[in-house]
Design an enzyme around this catalytic site. Structure first.
Site, mmCIF file in Angstrom:
data_model
loop_
_atom_site.group_PDB
_atom_site.id
_atom_site.type_symbol
_atom_site.label_atom_id
_atom_site.label_comp_id
_atom_site.label_asym_id
_atom_site.label_seq_id
_atom_site.Cartn_x
_atom_site.Cartn_y
_atom_site.Cartn_z
ATOM 1 N N CYS A 174 41.779 2.647 -72.607
ATOM 2 C CA CYS A 174 42.696 1.570 -72.215
ATOM 3 C C CYS A 174 44.139 1.923 -72.562
ATOM 4 O O CYS A 174 44.403 2.666 -73.498
ATOM 5 C CB CYS A 174 42.283 0.286 -72.933
ATOM 6 S SG CYS A 174 43.354 -1.117 -72.618
ATOM 7 N N HIS A 220 49.321 3.344 -76.117
ATOM 8 C CA HIS A 220 50.535 2.904 -76.817
ATOM 9 C C HIS A 220 50.538 3.413 -78.254
ATOM 10 O O HIS A 220 51.568 3.839 -78.780
ATOM 11 C CB HIS A 220 50.607 1.375 -76.873
ATOM 12 C CG HIS A 220 50.989 0.710 -75.583
ATOM 13 N ND1 HIS A 220 52.223 0.855 -75.009
ATOM 14 C CD2 HIS A 220 50.301 -0.134 -74.779
ATOM 15 C CE1 HIS A 220 52.281 0.136 -73.899
ATOM 16 N NE2 HIS A 220 51.125 -0.474 -73.724
ATOM 17 N N HIS A 261 38.853 0.097 -78.249
ATOM 18 C CA HIS A 261 38.673 -1.345 -78.518
ATOM 19 C C HIS A 261 37.960 -2.044 -77.363
ATOM 20 O O HIS A 261 37.805 -3.246 -77.382
ATOM 21 C CB HIS A 261 40.039 -1.995 -78.751
ATOM 22 C CG HIS A 261 40.936 -1.863 -77.561
ATOM 23 N ND1 HIS A 261 41.667 -0.730 -77.298
ATOM 24 C CD2 HIS A 261 41.158 -2.695 -76.528
ATOM 25 C CE1 HIS A 261 42.303 -0.884 -76.162
ATOM 26 N NE2 HIS A 261 42.017 -2.061 -75.655
ATOM 27 N N CYS A 293 37.857 -5.832 -72.428
ATOM 28 C CA CYS A 293 39.328 -5.767 -72.471
ATOM 29 C C CYS A 293 39.932 -5.911 -71.093
ATOM 30 O O CYS A 293 40.319 -6.996 -70.699
ATOM 31 C CB CYS A 293 39.849 -4.529 -73.175
ATOM 32 S SG CYS A 293 41.658 -4.585 -73.301
ATOM 33 N N SER A 326 46.277 0.234 -74.090
ATOM 34 C CA SER A 326 46.694 -0.148 -75.444
ATOM 35 C C SER A 326 46.438 0.981 -76.446
ATOM 36 O O SER A 326 47.242 1.202 -77.351
ATOM 37 C CB SER A 326 45.963 -1.417 -75.895
ATOM 38 O OG SER A 326 46.345 -2.494 -75.082
HETATM 39 N N1 APR Z 1 56.231 0.293 -61.048
HETATM 40 C C1 APR Z 1 54.980 0.010 -60.616
HETATM 41 N N2 APR Z 1 53.868 0.546 -61.185
HETATM 42 C C2 APR Z 1 54.026 1.373 -62.227
HETATM 43 C C3 APR Z 1 55.310 1.728 -62.726
HETATM 44 C C4 APR Z 1 56.450 1.142 -62.090
HETATM 45 N N3 APR Z 1 57.673 1.407 -62.479
HETATM 46 N N4 APR Z 1 55.134 2.583 -63.759
HETATM 47 C C5 APR Z 1 53.801 2.757 -63.913
HETATM 48 N N5 APR Z 1 53.125 2.032 -62.981
HETATM 49 C C6 APR Z 1 51.677 1.925 -62.791
HETATM 50 C C7 APR Z 1 50.891 3.193 -63.047
HETATM 51 O O1 APR Z 1 50.910 4.045 -61.908
HETATM 52 C C8 APR Z 1 49.492 2.652 -63.339
HETATM 53 O O2 APR Z 1 48.723 2.501 -62.150
HETATM 54 O O3 APR Z 1 51.160 1.001 -63.757
HETATM 55 C C9 APR Z 1 49.767 1.260 -63.957
HETATM 56 C C10 APR Z 1 49.427 1.166 -65.454
HETATM 57 O O4 APR Z 1 48.044 1.262 -65.581
HETATM 58 P P1 APR Z 1 47.257 2.020 -66.786
HETATM 59 O O5 APR Z 1 48.088 3.157 -67.275
HETATM 60 O O6 APR Z 1 45.863 2.255 -66.295
HETATM 61 O O7 APR Z 1 47.248 0.930 -67.982
HETATM 62 P P2 APR Z 1 46.269 -0.324 -68.213
HETATM 63 O O8 APR Z 1 45.119 0.087 -69.039
HETATM 64 O O9 APR Z 1 46.028 -1.017 -66.914
HETATM 65 O O10 APR Z 1 47.173 -1.229 -69.164
HETATM 66 C C11 APR Z 1 48.381 -1.789 -68.700
HETATM 67 O O11 APR Z 1 48.209 -3.749 -70.054
HETATM 68 O O12 APR Z 1 46.813 -4.391 -71.770
HETATM 69 C C12 APR Z 1 48.017 -3.838 -71.444
HETATM 70 O O13 APR Z 1 48.456 -2.404 -73.307
HETATM 71 C C13 APR Z 1 48.137 -2.423 -71.944
HETATM 72 O O14 APR Z 1 50.456 -2.404 -71.647
HETATM 73 C C14 APR Z 1 49.237 -1.929 -71.102
HETATM 74 C C15 APR Z 1 49.015 -2.625 -69.763
HETATM 75 ZN ZN ZN Z 2 42.588 -2.833 -73.918
#
Ligand code: APR
Ligand code: ZN
Length: 369
Positions: A45, A50, A66, A172, A47
């Site tokens: 995930c 991060h 998690h 999650c 998080s």
């Molecule tokens: N504009 C649009 N989309 C974007 C941009 C942007 N500027 N930058 C990144 N992305 C897209 C990525 O291409 C990706 O598909 O955002 C998505 C992020 O997804 P993941 O990396 O898979 O993260 P995810 O597990 O979905 O979590 C996202 O939610 O729970 C919180 O802590 C977690 O902050 C995190 C967020």
């Molecule tokens: Zn999570």
């Protein structure tokens, strides 16, 4: 009484850089009100990323992960509602269960949560490194480990027909996305919705929006492949994010969406969100940004247009109520959760899975045990 166990876990150390070490630890038996779970699947995930990328501070060394599901393997004293062999989904926000917020149906607002500090309710950990030092399970789960110990109330029984990899996501990303739509935004049929970020969390929001009957459902990402994935789970339109996003959304929604979700955790896209909604619309912040950042918003626009800002922590979930609802919707064929899993990997491949996430590849990797 169960014995201590030797377990294999993905651990983040102070000097790890952005790599996790897969190593052997000792896991003490479940204490009063605790259960030991044989983890069968753990999602990778945002998080966790991060933490590994140094954006959030947590107690170290940290057993990462998690988002998990597994089988109850041992129960501590005083555990009444779970039995050995039960299939469970783990909740990472482990509210106290006793305060006014918890008893009033808002456990996500509990101010006595210990799990955010990687602690069990009594402030301790069951993990030790081989030289005897304490190790801390991230969000009091530490899911990237073949076994975990969690409080009994954080292990939610799930229908055995739900596969473990799907069940792990309910803990999650899928649960958070569902809760953001149903609990936080309270989306009703026919509302126009936009989701910025189509990763694991964003795709979960989109699938819940389809379940709620939203229309149109506009997905926004920077990666075209993610927009293809978004269409598979219910998005009716896809847009590549950029400075003209507000006018592109307005054109598809007769002036602005009723509800917009940010599912990345980037300050820039969070600040853009209120401009995507119409007067009286809701902007829902689901993605979690790095610590210590501030948002700049058009204050007059917020007040004059009566826009509503909603912070969403864990989708406002009440896990014992909502996990079974999500599982039931999946089993009824109403939530396309199989589409969310792009790869299944072993614990030893955990660093590759995070690298793929950093490159914006894959929707969700799940570690299977
Ligand atoms: N504009 C649009 N989309 C974007 C941009 C942007 N500027 N930058 C990144 N992305 C897209 C990525 O291409 C990706 O598909 O955002 C998505 C992020 O997804 P993941 O990396 O898979 O993260 P995810 O597990 O979905 O979590 C996202 O939610 O729970 C919180 O802590 C977690 O902050 C995190 C967020
Ligand atoms: Zn999570």
């Amino acid at each position: 009484m169960a014995e201590s166990l030797t377990v294999r876990s993905a651990v983040y150390h102070a000097d790890s850089g952005d790599r996790l070490a897969v190593e052997t630890l000792t896991l003490d038996p479940p204490g009063h009100g605790e259960v030991r779970i044989a983890v069968r699947a753990a999602g990778v995930c945002g998080s966790d990323r991060h933490v590994i990328d140094g954006e959030w501070n947590v107690p170290l060394p940290a057993v990462m992960g998690h988002e998990a599901a597994g089988v109850v393997e041992a129960i501590g004293q005083g555990v009444r509602e779970l039995a050995v062999g039960d299939h469970v989904i783990i909740a990472w926000h482990q509210a106290c269960q006793r305060c006014a917020e918890c008893t009033g149906g808002k456990p996500w607002a509990c101010m006595r949560v210990k799990s955010n500090d990687s602690q069990l309710p009594d402030g301790t950990t069951r993990w030790r490194t081989l030289d005897g030092a304490a190790a801390w399970p991230y969000l009091a789960v530490g899911a990237m480990s073949d076994h975990v110990v969690v409080p009994d109330f954080a292990a939610i029984k799930v229908d055995e027909r739900v596969p473990f990899d799907i069940a792990s996501l309910i803990g999650c990303s899928v649960g958070t996305g569902y809760g953001a739509v149903v609990n936080n935004a309270k989306v009703v049929a026919g509302e126009a919705a936009v989701v910025v970020g189509a990763g694991g969390v964003g795709l979960s929001i989109i699938s819940a929006l389809r379940l709620a009957g939203a229309h149109p459902i506009i997905a926004v990402d920077v990666t075209p492949e993610k927009l293809t994935e978004a269409a598979r789970v219910g998005a009716t339109h896809g847009l590549i994010g950029g400075p003209n996003l507000a006018s592109e959304v307005a054109a598809l929604t007769a002036g602005g969406a009723d509800v917009a979700f940010e599912a990345i955790g980037r300050i820039q896209t969070m600040a853009q969100l209120p401009a995507l909604i119409r007067p009286g619309g809701r902007a829902v912040f689901v993605g979690l940004p790095p610590e210590g950042q501030t948002l700049e918003l058009d204050a007059l626009q917020l007040a004059y247009d009566g826009k509503i800002i909603i912070g969403s922590n864990y989708g406002g979930l009440v896990p014992a109520r909502d996990f079974p609802r999500v599982a039931a919707a999946y089993l009824a064929g109403e939530l396309p959760l199989d589409e969310l899993i792009s790869s299944r990997v072993s614990l030893d491949e955990v660093n590759d899975a995070f690298d793929a996430m950093r490159r914006g590849e894959r929707t969700r990797s799940v570690i299977v045990f």
